[in-house]
Design an enzyme around this catalytic site. Structure first.
Site, PDB file in Angstrom:
ATOM      1  N   HIS A   1      38.477  45.706  39.599  1.00  0.00           N
ATOM      2  CA  HIS A   1      38.603  46.039  41.011  1.00  0.00           C
ATOM      3  C   HIS A   1      39.988  46.625  41.283  1.00  0.00           C
ATOM      4  O   HIS A   1      40.995  46.028  40.915  1.00  0.00           O
ATOM      5  CB  HIS A   1      38.445  44.792  41.885  1.00  0.00           C
TER       6      HIS A   1
ATOM      7  N   TYR B   1      47.471  35.414  42.875  1.00  0.00           N
ATOM      8  CA  TYR B   1      47.836  36.753  43.328  1.00  0.00           C
ATOM      9  C   TYR B   1      48.777  36.644  44.534  1.00  0.00           C
ATOM     10  O   TYR B   1      48.482  35.911  45.477  1.00  0.00           O
ATOM     11  CB  TYR B   1      46.644  37.544  43.859  1.00  0.00           C
TER      12      TYR B   1
END
Length: 483
Positions: free
Chosen positions: A71, A134
């Protein structure tokens, strides 16, 4: 499996531009371990962009072989492992020459990686109970998912050598259905917005960026910079750069009550609105300055000379510069004696020469002409070379000249005698007229911008080419009229 302890903090470049792998110091003993996962000051010193994270996400994966991706999201990510171990795979899905470049690495808690916007991210867990974290610099939303770019984990071109074959790994149905590289539409870069697109510099910027889909142009009718609501209504997340070529430039009119208000509104208040927007959204702001921020008493005016404006116009430009300089990512481009498409001094002199007029022209103001095509080229150079942020003088190069010197050269190039131009002092020229004070010396040294690799064209050469082009355009227009 415990991470490697006591590695020095270090950055390692990868084959994908902007993707950097970091070794992180991990300190441990019999109780466990501790690390500074992201420490802004130290990471900036290593060259990590100050990307401004706003959200922290954690992906927990129960079993080894869990595989996620590929992604590419419309934001930057700083990725690390909290516990466990992963095989990471990254593919450049951005528009440009590095499209399709691949990098893979095993990561444990002693490593982290920075992934720029548009680079596809995927990982496969190598241990049970792996947590993958993240830091991202935009807030996730359902709308943002429509801007993702995807690549199939099994793409033959990327040829990622997954440690656990995909037919034995845990994948989602969505990830299995993503396209191959040949069918991927690359993620376009963020956009550049050029303001003041109908002015002399704006038209030169249109020419410089002609045909580039990621550059937008706006006039005051499109976006009123003095209206904070108009700025607030734009989705600035999609922009990386604002070039502010909009300005109030009626030097003499600025001395009137109405002109003073207009000059402050456009040259200062509007710039403050732009600066607030640029700082909030981490956008690079390019702002155009003027020699009028100085009083003209020095032999030349380096970029760091303190402001000393003489009139209202110069005062507003100095104030606008001070505001623009607050933006962390800014280029203030200071120029003088601008010549471009539209009404200007050179065209006026050429018209007078053609009609046989013998003008009186100021001969005690000294400087260099600056042609808008060169300002546009200089701006593009600063942005594309990623020159250090700050203020840069940008004029054409060559010997200093007075307005009278330039007028005489225009007459010569127009086939008229240079002595048709009479030199007069500024005081004589403006005697009895309502006029703003002007700096007598507008020389701006060019050492700083030359040090970035940009070489401004010679002013005399540009003047000759400009007049030749204007003459050719005039003949072409006349021919069309006859037809």
């Amino acid at each position: 499996m415990a991470p490697e302890f006591s590695k020095p903090l270090a950055a390692r470049p990868t084959p994908i531009p902007g993707v950097v792998l970091y070794d992180l110091p991990v300190h441990g003993d019999n109780r466990g371990w501790f690390k500074e996962n992201w420490q802004r000051e130290k990471m900036l010193a290593l060259g990590l962009p100050d990307f401004g994270p706003v959200q922290n996400n954690i992906s927990f994966n129960e079993s080894a072989g869990t595989t996620r991706g590929i992604h590419a999201e419309p934001w930057d990510k700083y990725i690390s492992v909290a516990t466990g171990r992963i095989f990471g795979a990254w593919v450049d899905l951005r528009e440009g020459p590095s499209f399709g470049a691949v990098f893979t690495a095993e990561l444990d808690p002693s490593q982290a990686i920075f992934i720029p916007r548009g680079v596809g991210n995927a990982f496969q867990t190598l241990e049970d109970n792996t947590a993958y974290t993240y830091l991202v610099n935009d807030h996730w939303s359902a709308d943002a998912q429509g801007q993702y770019t995807f690549l199939n984990l099994a793409d033959e071109t990327a040829a990622i050598d997954w440690p656990i074959p995909l037919d034995r790994a845990e994948l989602s149905d969505k990830d299995k259905a993503h396209p191959r590289l040949a069918d991927v539409v690359p993620m376009a870069p963020k956009k550049t917005l050029v303001l003041g697109a109908d002015g002399q510099l704006g038209r030169a910027l249109r020419a410089a960026y002609d045909g580039e889909a990621n550059v937008e142009f706006a006039t005051r009718a499109d976006l009123d910079l003095t209206d904070p609501a108009a700025l607030a209504g734009r989705n600035w997340k999609n922009y990386s750069t604002i070039i502010n070529a909009a300005a109030y430039t009626a030097v003499d009119d600025a001395e009137s009550p109405a002109g003073r208000a207009a000059a402050w509104a456009i040259n200062v208040s509007a710039v403050a609105n732009l600066a607030r927007t640029a700082a909030e959204h981490r956008i690079t702001l390019v702002h155009i300055s003027s020699d009028y921020v100085f009083d003209g008493t020095a032999a030349e005016h380096p970029e760091d000379e303190p402001f000393s404006p003489l009139g209202v116009y110069g005062q507003t430009k100095a104030a606008g510069d001070a505001v623009a300089a607050v933006v962390p990512a800014h280029y203030i481009v200071r120029t003088s004696w601008v010549i471009g498409e539209g009404n200007n001094f050179v065209r006026t002199m050429a018209s007078l020469a053609e009609r046989g007029v013998k003008p009186a022209v100021v001969d005690d103001q000294i400087g260099r002409l600056t042609f808008t095509e060169d300002i546009a080229a200089g701006i593009r150079h600063l942005l594309e070379s990623r020159a250090p942020y700050g203020t840069y003088n940008l004029t054409n190069d060559g010997e200093p000249a007075s307005w009278a010197d330039i007028a005489r050269r225009v007459y010569e190039l127009s086939g008229r005698p240079a002595d048709a131009v009479t030199g007069v002092s500024t005081e004589q020229y403006f005697a009895g007229k309502a006029a703003a004070p002007r700096p007598l010396n507008s020389m701006l040294p060019l050492d700083k911008i030359k040090a970035t690799g940009f070489t401004p064209a010679n002013a005399a050469d540009r003047l000759a080419a400009y007049l030749a082009g204007s003459a050719a355009a005039g003949k072409s227009s006349a021919a069309r009229g006859m037809g």
